[in-house]
Design a protein around this motif. Structure first.
Motif, PDB file in Angstrom:
ATOM      1  N   VAL A 182      -5.055  12.196   9.914  1.00 17.67           N
ATOM      2  CA  VAL A 182      -5.520  10.839  10.189  1.00 17.67           C
ATOM      3  C   VAL A 182      -4.692   9.868   9.355  1.00 17.67           C
ATOM      4  N   TYR A 183      -4.462   8.697   9.916  1.00 22.18           N
ATOM      5  CA  TYR A 183      -3.652   7.678   9.269  1.00 22.18           C
ATOM      6  C   TYR A 183      -4.448   6.384   9.136  1.00 22.18           C
ATOM      7  N   LEU A 184      -4.067   5.589   8.153  1.00 23.55           N
ATOM      8  CA  LEU A 184      -4.637   4.251   8.020  1.00 23.55           C
ATOM      9  C   LEU A 184      -3.486   3.291   7.733  1.00 23.55           C
ATOM     10  N   GLN A 185      -3.160   2.480   8.710  1.00 26.05           N
ATOM     11  CA  GLN A 185      -2.156   1.443   8.534  1.00 26.05           C
ATOM     12  C   GLN A 185      -2.849   0.192   8.027  1.00 26.05           C
ATOM     13  N   MET A 186      -2.438  -0.262   6.857  1.00 23.35           N
ATOM     14  CA  MET A 186      -3.079  -1.404   6.212  1.00 23.35           C
ATOM     15  C   MET A 186      -2.077  -2.542   6.115  1.00 23.35           C
ATOM     16  N   ASN A 187      -2.360  -3.627   6.791  1.00 22.92           N
ATOM     17  CA  ASN A 187      -1.500  -4.809   6.783  1.00 22.92           C
ATOM     18  C   ASN A 187      -2.243  -5.985   6.160  1.00 22.92           C
ATOM     19  N   SER A 188      -1.487  -7.008   5.801  1.00 21.57           N
ATOM     20  CA  SER A 188      -2.064  -8.227   5.212  1.00 21.57           C
ATOM     21  C   SER A 188      -3.029  -7.878   4.081  1.00 21.57           C
ATOM     22  N   LEU A 189      -2.587  -7.027   3.205  1.00 21.06           N
ATOM     23  CA  LEU A 189      -3.453  -6.552   2.129  1.00 21.06           C
ATOM     24  C   LEU A 189      -3.830  -7.678   1.174  1.00 21.06           C
ATOM     25  N   LYS A 190      -5.063  -7.576   0.679  1.00 20.06           N
ATOM     26  CA  LYS A 190      -5.616  -8.565  -0.242  1.00 20.06           C
ATOM     27  C   LYS A 190      -5.989  -7.897  -1.554  1.00 20.06           C
ATOM     28  N   PRO A 191      -6.062  -8.642  -2.632  1.00 16.82           N
ATOM     29  CA  PRO A 191      -6.477  -8.033  -3.911  1.00 16.82           C
ATOM     30  C   PRO A 191      -7.825  -7.319  -3.807  1.00 16.82           C
ATOM     31  N   GLU A 192      -8.721  -7.823  -2.977  1.00 21.07           N
ATOM     32  CA  GLU A 192     -10.035  -7.179  -2.841  1.00 21.07           C
ATOM     33  C   GLU A 192      -9.974  -5.855  -2.089  1.00 21.07           C
ATOM     34  N   ASP A 193      -8.820  -5.494  -1.554  1.00 21.65           N
ATOM     35  CA  ASP A 193      -8.649  -4.161  -0.955  1.00 21.65           C
ATOM     36  C   ASP A 193      -8.333  -3.101  -2.013  1.00 21.65           C
ATOM     37  N   THR A 194      -8.128  -3.521  -3.235  1.00 27.51           N
ATOM     38  CA  THR A 194      -7.836  -2.582  -4.317  1.00 27.51           C
ATOM     39  C   THR A 194      -8.997  -1.620  -4.504  1.00 27.51           C
ATOM     40  N   ALA A 195      -8.696  -0.330  -4.449  1.00 24.54           N
ATOM     41  CA  ALA A 195      -9.727   0.708  -4.552  1.00 24.54           C
ATOM     42  C   ALA A 195      -9.060   2.075  -4.493  1.00 24.54           C
ATOM     43  N   VAL A 196      -9.859   3.090  -4.771  1.00 19.10           N
ATOM     44  CA  VAL A 196      -9.448   4.456  -4.464  1.00 19.10           C
ATOM     45  C   VAL A 196      -9.895   4.734  -3.027  1.00 19.10           C
ATOM     46  N   TYR A 197      -8.977   5.168  -2.203  1.00 15.17           N
ATOM     47  CA  TYR A 197      -9.252   5.442  -0.796  1.00 15.17           C
ATOM     48  C   TYR A 197      -9.411   6.950  -0.602  1.00 15.17           C
ATOM     49  N   TYR A 198     -10.511   7.319   0.056  1.00 16.46           N
ATOM     50  CA  TYR A 198     -10.838   8.724   0.269  1.00 16.46           C
ATOM     51  C   TYR A 198     -10.838   9.035   1.762  1.00 16.46           C
ATOM     52  N   CYS A 199     -10.266  10.167   2.095  1.00 19.93           N
ATOM     53  CA  CYS A 199     -10.294  10.668   3.458  1.00 19.93           C
ATOM     54  C   CYS A 199     -11.540  11.538   3.643  1.00 19.93           C
ATOM     55  N   ASN A 200     -12.127  11.473   4.816  1.00 18.18           N
ATOM     56  CA  ASN A 200     -13.301  12.278   5.132  1.00 18.18           C
ATOM     57  C   ASN A 200     -13.132  12.944   6.484  1.00 18.18           C
ATOM     58  N   ALA A 201     -13.578  14.181   6.580  1.00  9.64           N
ATOM     59  CA  ALA A 201     -13.591  14.886   7.857  1.00  9.64           C
ATOM     60  C   ALA A 201     -14.974  15.492   8.049  1.00  9.64           C
TER      61      ALA A 201
END
Length: 121
Positions: A78-97
């Motif tokens: 699975v992919y996540l394309q992230m555009n127009s990123l903002k400071p509030e998007d700062t986080a640890v990103y976790y994949c789930n299945a």
């Protein structure tokens, strides 16, 4: 045993883009739902987006129009394309299945180790 391995996090300036990837491995026949969650410091983990094996997607309101989730069923990725990123998007990103058909039977709710995304100038 199912394992999820994420990649693609890092530091990016506001307005920039990143692409996260998550590959699932193990004796996997199919995965019903794959998704991305994130957890910022001091906050609860929240859903970012998910996608079903049939391609149905759902996004958090905060990322609609900026993030795109996709998957390659043949690669269990699975992919996540992230555009127009903002400071509030700062986080640890976790994949789930979830709802995984494997050689050892049905498996539920597996998580990756997380990848840090930092949006800062």
């Amino acid at each position: 045993q199912v394992q999820l391995v994420e990649s693609g996090g890092g530091l990016v300036q506001p307005g920039g883009s990143l692409r996260l990837s998550c590959a699932a491995s193990g004796s996997i026949f199919s995965i019903n739902v794959m998704g991305w969650y994130r957890q910022a410091p001091g906050k609860q983990r929240e859903l970012v987006a998910f996608i079903t094996s049939g391609g149905i997607t759902n996004y958090a309101d905060s990322v609609k129009g900026r993030f795109t989730i996709s998957r390659d069923n043949a690669k269990n990725t699975v992919y996540l394309q992230m555009n127009s990123l903002k400071p509030e998007d700062t986080a640890v990103y976790y994949c789930n299945a979830d709802r995984i058909r494997t050689g050892g039977g049905a498996k539920y709710d597996y998580w990756g180790q997380g990848t840090q995304v930092t949006v800062s100038s």
